[in-house]
Design a protein around this motif. Structure first.
Motif, mmCIF file in Angstrom:
data_model
loop_
_atom_site.group_PDB
_atom_site.id
_atom_site.type_symbol
_atom_site.label_atom_id
_atom_site.label_comp_id
_atom_site.label_asym_id
_atom_site.label_seq_id
_atom_site.Cartn_x
_atom_site.Cartn_y
_atom_site.Cartn_z
ATOM 1 N N ALA A 33 0.838 -1.198 0.000
ATOM 2 C CA ALA A 33 0.000 0.000 0.000
ATOM 3 C C ALA A 33 0.870 1.245 0.000
ATOM 4 C CB ALA A 33 -0.918 0.017 1.218
ATOM 5 N N MET A 34 0.301 2.299 -0.542
ATOM 6 C CA MET A 34 0.933 3.614 -0.516
ATOM 7 C C MET A 34 -0.100 4.572 0.050
ATOM 8 S SD MET A 34 2.444 3.420 -4.392
ATOM 9 C CE MET A 34 3.717 4.675 -4.239
ATOM 10 N N GLY A 35 0.370 5.524 0.841
ATOM 11 C CA GLY A 35 -0.615 6.393 1.465
ATOM 12 C C GLY A 35 -0.065 7.728 1.877
ATOM 13 N N ALA A 52 -4.188 0.667 -2.264
ATOM 14 C CA ALA A 52 -3.645 -0.681 -2.176
ATOM 15 C C ALA A 52 -2.957 -1.059 -3.489
ATOM 16 C CB ALA A 52 -4.773 -1.663 -1.877
ATOM 17 N N SER A 53 -2.261 -2.160 -3.474
ATOM 18 C CA SER A 53 -1.516 -2.589 -4.657
ATOM 19 C C SER A 53 -2.437 -2.867 -5.837
ATOM 20 C CB SER A 53 -0.686 -3.835 -4.341
ATOM 21 O OG SER A 53 -1.512 -4.878 -3.852
ATOM 22 N N ASP A 54 -3.709 -3.190 -5.548
ATOM 23 C CA ASP A 54 -4.652 -3.455 -6.632
ATOM 24 C C ASP A 54 -5.375 -2.196 -7.096
ATOM 25 O OD1 ASP A 54 -7.343 -4.887 -4.552
ATOM 26 O OD2 ASP A 54 -6.354 -2.947 -4.543
ATOM 27 N N GLY A 55 -4.984 -1.049 -6.540
ATOM 28 C CA GLY A 55 -5.556 0.216 -6.962
ATOM 29 C C GLY A 55 -6.741 0.703 -6.150
ATOM 30 N N ARG A 56 -7.223 -0.114 -5.254
ATOM 31 C CA ARG A 56 -8.340 0.330 -4.411
ATOM 32 C C ARG A 56 -7.870 1.471 -3.524
ATOM 33 N NH1 ARG A 56 -10.081 -4.542 -1.048
ATOM 34 N NH2 ARG A 56 -7.832 -4.953 -1.239
ATOM 35 N N THR A 57 -8.752 2.445 -3.325
ATOM 36 C CA THR A 57 -8.422 3.608 -2.514
ATOM 37 C C THR A 57 -9.371 3.729 -1.332
ATOM 38 O OG1 THR A 57 -9.810 5.040 -3.878
ATOM 39 C CG2 THR A 57 -7.482 4.872 -4.480
ATOM 40 N N ALA A 58 -8.903 4.425 -0.324
ATOM 41 C CA ALA A 58 -9.729 4.702 0.848
ATOM 42 C C ALA A 58 -9.316 6.054 1.401
ATOM 43 C CB ALA A 58 -9.569 3.610 1.900
ATOM 44 N N ILE A 69 -6.032 10.367 -4.219
ATOM 45 C CA ILE A 69 -4.703 9.765 -4.241
ATOM 46 C C ILE A 69 -4.510 9.051 -5.571
ATOM 47 C CG2 ILE A 69 -5.489 7.634 -3.114
ATOM 48 C CD1 ILE A 69 -2.730 7.508 -1.728
ATOM 49 N N SER A 70 -3.309 9.164 -6.118
ATOM 50 C CA SER A 70 -3.020 8.488 -7.381
ATOM 51 C C SER A 70 -1.530 8.137 -7.407
ATOM 52 C CB SER A 70 -3.378 9.374 -8.577
ATOM 53 O OG SER A 70 -2.608 10.561 -8.564
#
Length: 115
Positions: A33-35, A52-58, A69-70
């Motif tokens: 994850a990146m945040g 997350a690594s699959d592109g899901r964002t929160a 976030i991108s």
């Protein structure tokens, strides 16, 4: 050695926008994850946005609909687009990368929103 360098902070008026960037140097493997986190004066650090690594964002509720976030994998860079900024968004913003083995932090960039 992995380093995260944030940029893009500054002083803006309420309602304006900023885009934060976090460039990662070095070899990073198995990113989970990146945040982006932030810490206002006298308060605890809080998670603002994560991808997350699959592109899901929160997002934390207070920034939903305003922050995005991108990431650019080719540039090893993660961004935080902040629109409709409010004085309560004032804080030091930190980027964060979690891998299977480590957690990396940037040095922080100050965002100040005047009313």
């Amino acid at each position: 050695q992995v380093q995260l360098v944030e940029s893009g902070g500054g002083l803006v008026q309420a309602g304006e926008s900023l885009r934060l960037s976090c460039a990662a140097s070095g070899s990073i493997f198995s990113i989970n994850a990146m945040g982006w986190f932030r810490q206002a004066s006298g308060k605890q650090r809080e998670l603002v946005a994560t991808m997350a690594s699959d592109g899901r964002t929160a997002y934390v509720d207070s920034v939903k609909g305003r922050f995005t976030i991108s990431r650019d994998n080719a540039k090893n860079t993660v961004y935080l687009q902040m629109n409709s900024l409010k004085p309560e968004d004032t804080a030091v913003y930190y980027c964060n990368i979690k891998t299977t083995y480590d957690v990396y932090w940037g040095q922080g960039t100050q965002v100040t929103v005047s009313s």
